[in-house]
Design a protein around this motif. Structure first.
Motif, PDB file in Angstrom:
ATOM      1  N   ARG A 197       0.841  -1.205   0.000  1.00  0.00           N
ATOM      2  CA  ARG A 197       0.000   0.000   0.000  1.00  0.00           C
ATOM      3  C   ARG A 197       0.878   1.259   0.000  1.00  0.00           C
ATOM      4  O   ARG A 197       0.639   2.195  -0.778  1.00  0.00           O
ATOM      5  N   TYR A 198       1.903   1.276   0.841  1.00  0.00           N
ATOM      6  CA  TYR A 198       2.775   2.450   0.939  1.00  0.00           C
ATOM      7  C   TYR A 198       3.512   2.694  -0.378  1.00  0.00           C
ATOM      8  O   TYR A 198       3.638   3.841  -0.835  1.00  0.00           O
ATOM      9  N   ALA A 199       3.979   1.604  -1.002  1.00  0.00           N
ATOM     10  CA  ALA A 199       4.743   1.750  -2.246  1.00  0.00           C
ATOM     11  C   ALA A 199       3.883   2.314  -3.380  1.00  0.00           C
ATOM     12  O   ALA A 199       4.402   2.976  -4.288  1.00  0.00           O
ATOM     13  N   ASN A 200       2.594   2.088  -3.330  1.00  0.00           N
ATOM     14  CA  ASN A 200       1.696   2.637  -4.349  1.00  0.00           C
ATOM     15  C   ASN A 200       1.288   4.082  -4.048  1.00  0.00           C
ATOM     16  O   ASN A 200       0.901   4.820  -4.964  1.00  0.00           O
ATOM     17  N   GLU A 201       1.364   4.458  -2.748  1.00  0.00           N
ATOM     18  CA  GLU A 201       0.979   5.814  -2.358  1.00  0.00           C
ATOM     19  C   GLU A 201       2.166   6.777  -2.390  1.00  0.00           C
ATOM     20  O   GLU A 201       2.007   7.949  -2.747  1.00  0.00           O
ATOM     21  N   ARG A 202       3.326   6.308  -2.027  1.00  0.00           N
ATOM     22  CA  ARG A 202       4.524   7.167  -1.928  1.00  0.00           C
ATOM     23  C   ARG A 202       5.099   7.431  -3.322  1.00  0.00           C
ATOM     24  O   ARG A 202       5.309   6.507  -4.100  1.00  0.00           O
ATOM     25  N   LYS A 203       5.347   8.684  -3.591  1.00  0.00           N
ATOM     26  CA  LYS A 203       5.879   9.043  -4.906  1.00  0.00           C
ATOM     27  C   LYS A 203       7.298   9.583  -4.793  1.00  0.00           C
ATOM     28  O   LYS A 203       7.662  10.250  -3.832  1.00  0.00           O
ATOM     29  N   ALA A 204       8.074   9.265  -5.791  1.00  0.00           N
ATOM     30  CA  ALA A 204       9.432   9.811  -5.926  1.00  0.00           C
ATOM     31  C   ALA A 204       9.702   9.991  -7.415  1.00  0.00           C
ATOM     32  O   ALA A 204       9.285   9.149  -8.230  1.00  0.00           O
ATOM     33  N   PHE A 205      10.358  11.072  -7.759  1.00  0.00           N
ATOM     34  CA  PHE A 205      10.641  11.363  -9.166  1.00  0.00           C
ATOM     35  C   PHE A 205       9.361  11.367  -9.998  1.00  0.00           C
ATOM     36  O   PHE A 205       9.345  10.959 -11.161  1.00  0.00           O
ATOM     37  N   GLY A 206       8.252  11.775  -9.351  1.00  0.00           N
ATOM     38  CA  GLY A 206       6.998  11.960 -10.055  1.00  0.00           C
ATOM     39  C   GLY A 206       6.170  10.711 -10.278  1.00  0.00           C
ATOM     40  O   GLY A 206       5.175  10.761 -11.016  1.00  0.00           O
ATOM     41  N   GLU A 207       6.536   9.592  -9.664  1.00  0.00           N
ATOM     42  CA  GLU A 207       5.742   8.375  -9.843  1.00  0.00           C
ATOM     43  C   GLU A 207       5.793   7.523  -8.575  1.00  0.00           C
ATOM     44  O   GLU A 207       6.688   7.696  -7.736  1.00  0.00           O
ATOM     45  N   PRO A 208       4.836   6.596  -8.397  1.00  0.00           N
ATOM     46  CA  PRO A 208       4.833   5.734  -7.215  1.00  0.00           C
ATOM     47  C   PRO A 208       6.106   4.900  -7.154  1.00  0.00           C
ATOM     48  O   PRO A 208       6.582   4.394  -8.187  1.00  0.00           O
ATOM     49  N   ILE A 209       6.658   4.749  -5.971  1.00  0.00           N
ATOM     50  CA  ILE A 209       7.894   3.967  -5.854  1.00  0.00           C
ATOM     51  C   ILE A 209       7.656   2.490  -6.194  1.00  0.00           C
ATOM     52  O   ILE A 209       8.609   1.746  -6.439  1.00  0.00           O
ATOM     53  N   ALA A 210       6.389   2.067  -6.224  1.00  0.00           N
ATOM     54  CA  ALA A 210       6.072   0.693  -6.640  1.00  0.00           C
ATOM     55  C   ALA A 210       6.489   0.434  -8.083  1.00  0.00           C
ATOM     56  O   ALA A 210       6.636  -0.726  -8.493  1.00  0.00           O
ATOM     57  N   ASN A 211       6.697   1.482  -8.856  1.00  0.00           N
ATOM     58  CA  ASN A 211       7.121   1.324 -10.257  1.00  0.00           C
ATOM     59  C   ASN A 211       8.607   1.024 -10.376  1.00  0.00           C
ATOM     60  O   ASN A 211       9.081   0.637 -11.450  1.00  0.00           O
ATOM     61  N   PHE A 212       9.358   1.205  -9.293  1.00  0.00           N
ATOM     62  CA  PHE A 212      10.810   1.019  -9.355  1.00  0.00           C
ATOM     63  C   PHE A 212      11.148  -0.462  -9.178  1.00  0.00           C
ATOM     64  O   PHE A 212      10.659  -1.133  -8.264  1.00  0.00           O
ATOM     65  N   GLN A 213      12.014  -0.974 -10.030  1.00  0.00           N
ATOM     66  CA  GLN A 213      12.249  -2.414 -10.062  1.00  0.00           C
ATOM     67  C   GLN A 213      12.869  -2.966  -8.775  1.00  0.00           C
ATOM     68  O   GLN A 213      12.574  -4.098  -8.384  1.00  0.00           O
ATOM     69  N   LEU A 214      13.720  -2.205  -8.108  1.00  0.00           N
ATOM     70  CA  LEU A 214      14.331  -2.734  -6.889  1.00  0.00           C
ATOM     71  C   LEU A 214      13.329  -2.779  -5.730  1.00  0.00           C
ATOM     72  O   LEU A 214      13.442  -3.619  -4.837  1.00  0.00           O
ATOM     73  N   ILE A 215      12.334  -1.895  -5.753  1.00  0.00           N
ATOM     74  CA  ILE A 215      11.218  -2.011  -4.808  1.00  0.00           C
ATOM     75  C   ILE A 215      10.406  -3.261  -5.143  1.00  0.00           C
ATOM     76  O   ILE A 215      10.028  -4.043  -4.253  1.00  0.00           O
ATOM     77  N   GLN A 216      10.165  -3.471  -6.425  1.00  0.00           N
ATOM     78  CA  GLN A 216       9.421  -4.657  -6.854  1.00  0.00           C
ATOM     79  C   GLN A 216      10.140  -5.943  -6.459  1.00  0.00           C
ATOM     80  O   GLN A 216       9.505  -6.938  -6.088  1.00  0.00           O
ATOM     81  N   GLN A 217      11.460  -5.924  -6.522  1.00  0.00           N
ATOM     82  CA  GLN A 217      12.218  -7.116  -6.114  1.00  0.00           C
ATOM     83  C   GLN A 217      11.983  -7.441  -4.641  1.00  0.00           C
ATOM     84  O   GLN A 217      11.774  -8.604  -4.283  1.00  0.00           O
TER      85      GLN A 217
END
Length: 384
Positions: free
Chosen positions: A262-282
């Protein structure tokens, strides 16, 4: 319990956890106590007698159903499971496995109705090392006199009864036959309960010392009516207890991962949710993989236990993997939260503190590794 009824119960429990227990966590954190209204509700739901046979007022769940229930239950703060699981996974199990008919008839209905139990094995100088146990039970007339101290005993500050392990022989005997189990009502003269210990986490779950000074018990206080079987009853109960802790760690890891998702979809960095970042996904994917593996191990161990297999080794393995897995998951969750994960106002910090104990109680990872290896080597020697 019939499987259809069990599925209905599970769905009801899931709703209760999300609608009632999780909203109550803030009060538990502030007061260090489970609200009395919730304790009453948990009794009404039958959560103190899940595995107690129906003839004694329980739900009659098999071990697979119990372990799945503990996994669901542990999505909420750990204190809710903790207050019930000593009854269900350990003390009721010991009564079922080793109690006389009279002991079962007296105590199982009381425990299923919600009287609180404690399990007294650990001491200031011993835990898994029964040879070092100092608590003694000496015959006196037609009864017994207990002396000694038990440490880190869950539920001790408000327990109605404790199952106490004590040595009935000065010498350490083969197969731990020097240890017996005693049914000790906590209002018995000579019992003192120490101050509730302050802990790293698990708010609302209480542990304390139980000090016994010349505690006089009747002859029928010895579990099973026979000397020298206490440790065997205890260890068989610990199989259930270890699977229960593994289920608790797995259920709580799922709660932490859902929070991170939930947090990764709500928190944004560089203009997008951090859930989009591959190392978060890992980190999310690795956590999902490990939770699934723990679920499978627990399901397999519980199924084997229901089939009558000796699951000492598999219960230990499941507990080790699940508790270590939970530690890795909550660490990743803090990392996903970033700086917020280090702040007490966010859940990640609490998850991290709460999860640490799972690698310690009901057998540390290290003692269980030794136990697993010992049984492997014993089997190898027998086949050679």
């Amino acid at each position: 319990m019939d499987n259809d009824i069990f599925e209905q119960f599970t769905e009801q429990l899931r709703r209760y956890i999300r609608e009632r227990l999780i909203p109550a966590e803030k009060e538990v954190l502030e007061t260090e106590m489970i609200p009395e209204a919730i304790m009453a509700e948990m009794r009404d739901l039958g959560l103190f007698g899940l595995t107690v046979p129906e003839e004694y007022g329980g739900a009659g769940m098999n071990i697979q159903q119990y372990i799945r229930t503990m996994r669901e239950f542990s999505y909420a703060a750990p204190c809710f499971r903790s207050v019930t699981s000593i009854n269900v996974g350990m003390v009721c199990s010991a009564f079922k496995n080793g109690g006389t008919d009279a002991q079962k008839a007296e105590w199982l209905p009381r425990l299923a109705a919600g009287e609180i139990a404690s399990f007294g094995l650990t001491e200031p100088g011993s835990g898994s090392d029964s040879a070092a146990m100092q608590t003694t039970a000496v015959k006196s007339g037609n009864g017994w006199v207990l002396n000694g101290t038990k440490r880190y005993i869950t539920n001790a500050p408000f327990a109605n009864v404790a199952l106490i392990m004590a040595r009935t022989s000065k010498e350490a005997l083969p197969k731990n036959a020097h240890v017996s189990a005693f049914i000790v009502p906590m209002d018995t003269a000579g019992i003192t309960v120490g101050k509730s210990d302050k802990k790293m986490g698990q708010s609302g779950s209480h542990i304390a010392d139980i000090i016994m000074e010349d505690v006089k018990l009747p002859a029928d206080a010895i579990l099973g009516g026979e000397e020298g079987k206490g440790f065997a009853f205890a260890m068989k109960s610990l199989d259930n207890g270890r699977m229960s802790v593994g289920a608790a760690a797995t259920g709580y890891a799922r709660r932490a991962l859902d929070s991170a998702l939930r947090y990764a979809n709500e928190r944004k960095a560089f203009g997008e949710p951090i859930a989009n970042f591959q190392l978060i996904q890992q980190m999310l994917a690795d956590s999902e993989i490990e939770i699934y593996a723990a679920e499978c191990m627990l399901d397999d161990a519980a199924r084997r236990a229901d089939a009558g297999e000796n699951v000492l080794r598999k219960a230990a393995a499941a507990k080790v993997f699940a508790s270590e897995m939970c530690g890795r998951v909550v660490d990743r969750v803090v990392q996903i939260y970033g700086g917020a994960g280090y702040l007490a106002e966010y859940d990640a910090e609490r998850f991290y503190r709460d999860a640490r104990i799972y690698r310690i109680y009901e057998g540390t990872t290290q003692i269980l590794q030794l136990q697993i290896a010992k049984h492997m080597l014993r089997e190898w020697a027998a086949q050679a």
